[in-house]
Design an enzyme around this catalytic site. Structure first.
Site, mmCIF file in Angstrom:
data_model
loop_
_atom_site.group_PDB
_atom_site.id
_atom_site.type_symbol
_atom_site.label_atom_id
_atom_site.label_comp_id
_atom_site.label_asym_id
_atom_site.label_seq_id
_atom_site.Cartn_x
_atom_site.Cartn_y
_atom_site.Cartn_z
ATOM 1 N N MET A 174 0.937 6.010 16.170
ATOM 2 C CA MET A 174 1.355 4.958 15.395
ATOM 3 C C MET A 174 2.778 4.486 15.573
ATOM 4 O O MET A 174 3.045 3.271 15.685
ATOM 5 C CB MET A 174 0.948 5.318 13.780
ATOM 6 C CG MET A 174 1.481 4.139 12.971
ATOM 7 S SD MET A 174 1.771 5.018 11.234
ATOM 8 C CE MET A 174 3.488 5.283 11.287
ATOM 9 N N GLY A 226 0.224 4.742 -4.828
ATOM 10 C CA GLY A 226 0.093 4.419 -3.533
ATOM 11 C C GLY A 226 -0.328 5.552 -2.467
ATOM 12 O O GLY A 226 -0.032 5.775 -1.486
ATOM 13 N N ASP A 228 -4.183 2.822 -5.726
ATOM 14 C CA ASP A 228 -3.580 1.821 -4.700
ATOM 15 C C ASP A 228 -4.009 0.629 -4.571
ATOM 16 O O ASP A 228 -4.906 0.216 -5.421
ATOM 17 C CB ASP A 228 -3.806 2.575 -3.137
ATOM 18 C CG ASP A 228 -2.818 2.281 -2.224
ATOM 19 O OD1 ASP A 228 -2.289 1.014 -2.033
ATOM 20 O OD2 ASP A 228 -2.280 2.839 -1.599
ATOM 21 N N ASP A 235 -2.142 -2.810 -8.954
ATOM 22 C CA ASP A 235 -0.691 -2.992 -8.326
ATOM 23 C C ASP A 235 0.381 -2.429 -9.203
ATOM 24 O O ASP A 235 0.529 -2.515 -10.293
ATOM 25 C CB ASP A 235 -0.519 -4.595 -8.572
ATOM 26 C CG ASP A 235 0.766 -4.989 -8.141
ATOM 27 O OD1 ASP A 235 1.572 -4.253 -7.524
ATOM 28 O OD2 ASP A 235 1.101 -6.302 -7.877
ATOM 29 N N MET A 236 1.061 -1.444 -8.430
ATOM 30 C CA MET A 236 1.895 -0.565 -9.035
ATOM 31 C C MET A 236 3.115 -1.278 -9.707
ATOM 32 O O MET A 236 3.686 -0.748 -10.546
ATOM 33 C CB MET A 236 2.647 0.514 -8.202
ATOM 34 C CG MET A 236 3.155 -0.005 -6.989
ATOM 35 S SD MET A 236 3.744 1.143 -5.707
ATOM 36 C CE MET A 236 4.266 0.241 -4.446
ATOM 37 N N LYS A 262 4.424 9.797 -3.289
ATOM 38 C CA LYS A 262 5.106 10.415 -1.938
ATOM 39 C C LYS A 262 5.062 9.346 -1.089
ATOM 40 O O LYS A 262 4.525 8.320 -0.679
ATOM 41 C CB LYS A 262 3.857 11.215 -1.341
ATOM 42 C CG LYS A 262 4.383 12.009 -0.101
ATOM 43 C CD LYS A 262 3.368 12.979 0.490
ATOM 44 C CE LYS A 262 2.232 11.815 0.981
ATOM 45 N NZ LYS A 262 2.581 11.061 2.138
ATOM 46 N N HIS A 266 10.726 4.905 -0.922
ATOM 47 C CA HIS A 266 11.664 4.585 0.205
ATOM 48 C C HIS A 266 11.369 3.182 0.954
ATOM 49 O O HIS A 266 11.839 2.766 1.831
ATOM 50 C CB HIS A 266 11.756 5.766 1.154
ATOM 51 C CG HIS A 266 10.612 5.900 2.004
ATOM 52 N ND1 HIS A 266 10.625 6.852 3.126
ATOM 53 C CD2 HIS A 266 9.158 5.233 1.876
ATOM 54 C CE1 HIS A 266 9.307 6.732 3.563
ATOM 55 N NE2 HIS A 266 8.628 5.920 2.971
#
Length: 411
Positions: free
Chosen positions: A134, A218, A241, A295-296, A309, A313
């Site tokens: 990837m 997520g 998610d 949707d978070m 996790k 970021h």
């Protein structure tokens, strides 16, 4: 007799700079040639060699297992010889002849652990082959050629270098491009498996045996929460998610009588038979993992523990605060938040270079994402209504940390 020989001299200061300059100029080369042998499955081929061959194969034996009848032995020889200098293969010459093809190749410990495919029977659970492919895939390499444009265009480009390269941000592009979606999801899954094996081995917060509802925010296809529930069967796992992610996530159903070794809640019934010793019958009920889409940035399913996790970021501080506020709303008064992410070193450390590389990847893949140091993490969590975190380094991958915190009594 006059000596016309040339005396060797120490190179001038400028020439001593050649080595680091060379490493920077040619740094993409090792990864791309390693990619070529991974795509050819050469580490997998060598891994099949048994003790009768000293766990090595000759160049011609490797070539005979490639999916072609006429491989270029000269190319293969040159590639394998080079990668032997890079700690991937162990090269040994079978005779003293000058034949460039007269070599055998084995795998180093690094190659055995990370570059042999996982296989159908999970022979190599630490395989990073999909993640490596990837990172080195054209879709995910192209944005790196546009970093300078991000600097010039300022904060107006929402999707960062990825959007400049592909016209859409990472999430929209992978949603619409099936091949890139598969490459990204399988790559992240392989990385997650390695991280989670280390996490479940060192995190002791689930060992009390209390019934807990844990939501992975997520969570992708559910690989992370699956490993948590497998290690701690008393946990009710929720994989959360976006709808387009959940729709392709495989079902993780419950099973009875040990059909599966995933997500078990075990109990034993002992029956005393006359004249015989105790016989123990073990039954297993596997509660499975529930997939929930949403949707978070809007809301997160309620839970006793929120696990997140390598998600925060991806976002700037304002968006992180929004996510974390929703995490707080999902938790009861004594609820826990577990963040698995990098905590940047403030001073030079062994993992500083790796952490900085991941930080630069955030520039490439996202519009505002970044890695953060301890003070930045504390500030985010405080703004979002969480207590100061306890920070633990993940064993084996010291560039990644576990941040555990609890819901503050008031904002």
């Amino acid at each position: 007799m006059e000596d016309h020989g040339h005396q060797l001299q120490s190179p001038p200061q400028d020439l001593q700079l050649m080595s680091p300059m060379r490493d920077l100029i040619f740094s993409p080369i090792p990864a791309l040639f390693l990619k070529s042998v991974v795509l050819l499955k050469i580490p997998d081929i060598i891994a099949t060699a048994g003790p009768q061959s000293s766990y090595t194969l000759s160049l011609t034996q490797i070539a005979a297992r490639l999916p072609t009848q006429s491989p270029r032995l000269d190319y293969l020889s040159r590639i394998l010889r080079y990668l032997s200098t890079q700690g991937i293969f162990i090269e040994s010459q079978t005779t003293s002849s000058d034949n460039p093809f007269d070599f055998r190749y084995g795998l180093t410990d690094t190659a055995k652990m990370f570059f042999v495919s996982e296989g159908e029977n999970n022979e190599n659970p630490f395989s990073l082959v999909p993640f490596f492919l990837m990172i080195n895939h054209e879709t995910f390499m192209n944005p790196l050629h546009h970093i300078h444009e991000c600097v010039l265009q300022g904060p107006g480009v929402a999707g960062g270098a990825f959007q400049i390269a592909h016209g859409k941000d990472l999430w929209a592009y992978t949603r619409e491009n099936q091949h890139s979606k598969v490459v990204f999801n399988t790559g992240m899954e392989s990385f997650t498996k390695v991280i989670m094996k280390l996490f479940v081995g060192c995190y002791k917060g689930f060992e009390a045996g209390e019934k807990l509802r844990v939501v992975d925010v997520g969570g992708g296809n559910g690989a992370a929460i699956a490993q948590i529930v497998e290690a701690h069967p008393h946990i009710n796992g929720i994989n959360f998610d976006l709808p387009q992610v959940i729709e392709s996530a495989q079902s993780i159903p419950g099973n009875l009588f040990g059909v599966s070794l995933i997500y078990s809640m075990k109990f034993s019934i002992e029956i005393l038979l006359k004249g015989l010793q105790y016989c123990v019958f073990s039954f297993s009920f596997f509660a499975g993992v529930e997939h929930v889409d949403g949707d978070m940035f809007q809301s997160i399913p309620s839970a006793d523990v929120v696990f997140i996790k390598h998600v925060l970021h991806n976002w700037d501080d304002d968006r992180c605060v929004k996510i974390l506020e929703n995490c707080r709303k999902a938790l009861p008064d004594n609820g826990r938040l577990i963040v698995v992410d990098a905590v940047l070193c403030d001073q030079p450390c062994l993992t500083q270079e790796v952490q900085m590389i991941f930080d630069l990847i955030m520039i490439s893949y996202t519009g505002g994402g970044r890695e953060r140091n301890e003070q930045q993490w504390r500030s985010l969590l405080d703004k979002s209504g969480f207590t100061a975190p306890k920070i633990v380094t993940l064993p084996g991958i010291s560039s990644i940390n576990i941040l555990e915190t609890t819901k503050a009594k008031s904002l």
